[in-house]
Scaffold this active site. Structure first.
Site, PDB file in Angstrom:
ATOM      1  CG  ASP A 156      -2.032   0.994   1.164  1.00  0.00           C
ATOM      2  OD1 ASP A 156      -2.165   1.658   0.123  1.00  0.00           O
ATOM      3  OD2 ASP A 156      -2.786   1.104   2.145  1.00  0.00           O
TER       4      ASP A 156
ATOM      5  CG  ASP B  70      -3.390   3.848  -3.520  1.00  0.00           C
ATOM      6  OD1 ASP B  70      -4.262   3.077  -3.932  1.00  0.00           O
ATOM      7  OD2 ASP B  70      -3.568   4.643  -2.572  1.00  0.00           O
ATOM      8  CD  GLU B  71      -5.568  -0.760  -1.509  1.00  0.00           C
ATOM      9  OE1 GLU B  71      -5.274  -1.520  -0.553  1.00  0.00           O
ATOM     10  OE2 GLU B  71      -6.557  -0.018  -1.505  1.00  0.00           O
TER      11      GLU B  71
END
Length: 365
Positions: A12, A106-107
């Protein structure tokens, strides 16, 4: 505890959008910054850790954020730039495994039970991935490591920012019993409040309730809650996530109401939607529009047709939907999108989990 365990990592990025802006604008580093909106209107999309110290959070109104932090910097969102860096990060993931399940820009989840580097320690792999991300992009990432996705996701939040944590199989149930119910991934504010009404405030409390009780109060989710508090989560890392829709929208600096303004704005949104469809090679049979009014109420209208439309048909139907009834008040946001996409679902199934030591041998990196 079942010994047929997988090695799952959840990576993350830390305050991703805000961190990218601080990376590209050195004068903004170590200062409170948000992405999205301005001091007078809009909603925060992301907040730097410096801004969070003032109580500024994503999804907060810009006006409230500015009140909480008078020196707040507002940066315009640059999604092309975020996507560019996200793809670079994803390439790092693929250097270790092809079993990558992106959740957003983003993860992502990674299954490194068997990996391209031959490392046996998932803890080492997570650390190496974070180091590679830092070296190549200048950004910090946090990671969680465990034997299933739920626990890996939970672990990635424990030592943020720029940290990692592991939940080992032998410690999972004890850890979950101590965990506040609000910290369980997938249990939101409304569900947590409902659980509180039954006296459920921690994993230990949740564990006291039968499967029958949980399913009677929470429906199908009851089985999920019954399992996860016992460290059971069977969902595999899915490297081919199926896209369900493609859309574009715009929030206006000032509310608009005149027909000419509305139609001009929708035309620009459709230009962007068509550009995205062309780039992706995707089309869809259900065409929808979204209208958010000045009082924040949202109205959607849609139409499904028998064939995938050409772009002129897409435009015509979108404008038909827009103009099928008069707008009831000024508009702050317009959007358009397609669903029922021309995609085929391809899933990779992995069969029986491998019997491998979770941490690797002591001599492993």
């Amino acid at each position: 505890m079942n010994q047929d365990l997988r090695k799952i990592i959840h990576v993350d990025m830390d305050a991703f959008y805000a961190s990218v802006e601080q990376l590209d604008h050195p004068e903004w580093r170590d200062k409170p910054l948000v992405v999205g909106g301005n001091a007078e209107r809009g909603v925060i999309a992301a907040a730097s850790y410096e801004a969070r110290k003032y109580g500024v959070r994503s999804a907060m109104s810009s006006i409230l954020a500015a009140k909480k932090c008078p020196n707040l910097i507002f940066a315009k969102a640059r999604f092309d730039r975020y996507k560019e860096i996200s793809l670079e990060i994803r390439e790092i993931f693929y250097e270790f495994t092809d079993l990558v399940e992106p959740l957003s820009l983003d993860e992502a989840f990674l299954d490194v039970t068997e990996n391209k580097k031959g490392f046996k320690s998932a803890i080492y792999i997570a650390r190496k991935i974070r180091e590679d991300i830092k070296e190549r992009t200048g950004l910090n990432a946090s990671a969680g490591v465990s034997y299933n996705k739920f626990l890996a996701k939970t672990a990635s939040d424990l030592n943020k920012p720029n940290g990692q944590a592991v939940i080992l199989p032998e410690h999972a149930e004890e850890f979950l019993e101590r965990l506040p119910i609000e910290k369980f991934f997938g249990i939101g504010k409304v569900t947590a409040e409902k659980m509180h009404s039954f006296g459920i405030h921690s994993g230990a409390d949740l564990k006291q309730f039968s499967l029958q009780f949980l399913t009677s109060k929470f429906g199908k989710s009851g089985l999920h809650y019954f399992n996860i508090v016992r460290g059971v989560h069977l969902s595999e890392v899915q490297p081919n996530r199926i896209r369900k829709s493609v859309s574009a929208e715009n929030t206006f600096a000032k509310d608009i109401f005149e027909s000419e303004e509305i139609n001009k704005a929708m035309s620009k949104i459709l230009d962007e939607l068509i550009r995205r469809l062309k780039k992706s090679g995707i089309n869809g049979r259900t065409i929808s529009i979204k209208i958010k009014y000045s009082d924040y109420t949202i109205q959607t209208r849609s139409r499904t047709i028998d064939q995938y439309p050409d772009f002129q048909t897409l435009r015509n139907i979108s404008f038909d939907l827009l103009n099928q009834e008069p707008l009831k008040m000024p508009v702050r946001l317009l959007g358009a999108g397609v669903s029922n996409l021309n995609l085929t679902e391809e899933r990779i199934h992995f069969g029986k989990q491998l019997d491998l030591p979770f941490r690797g041998n002591k001599e492993d990196k």
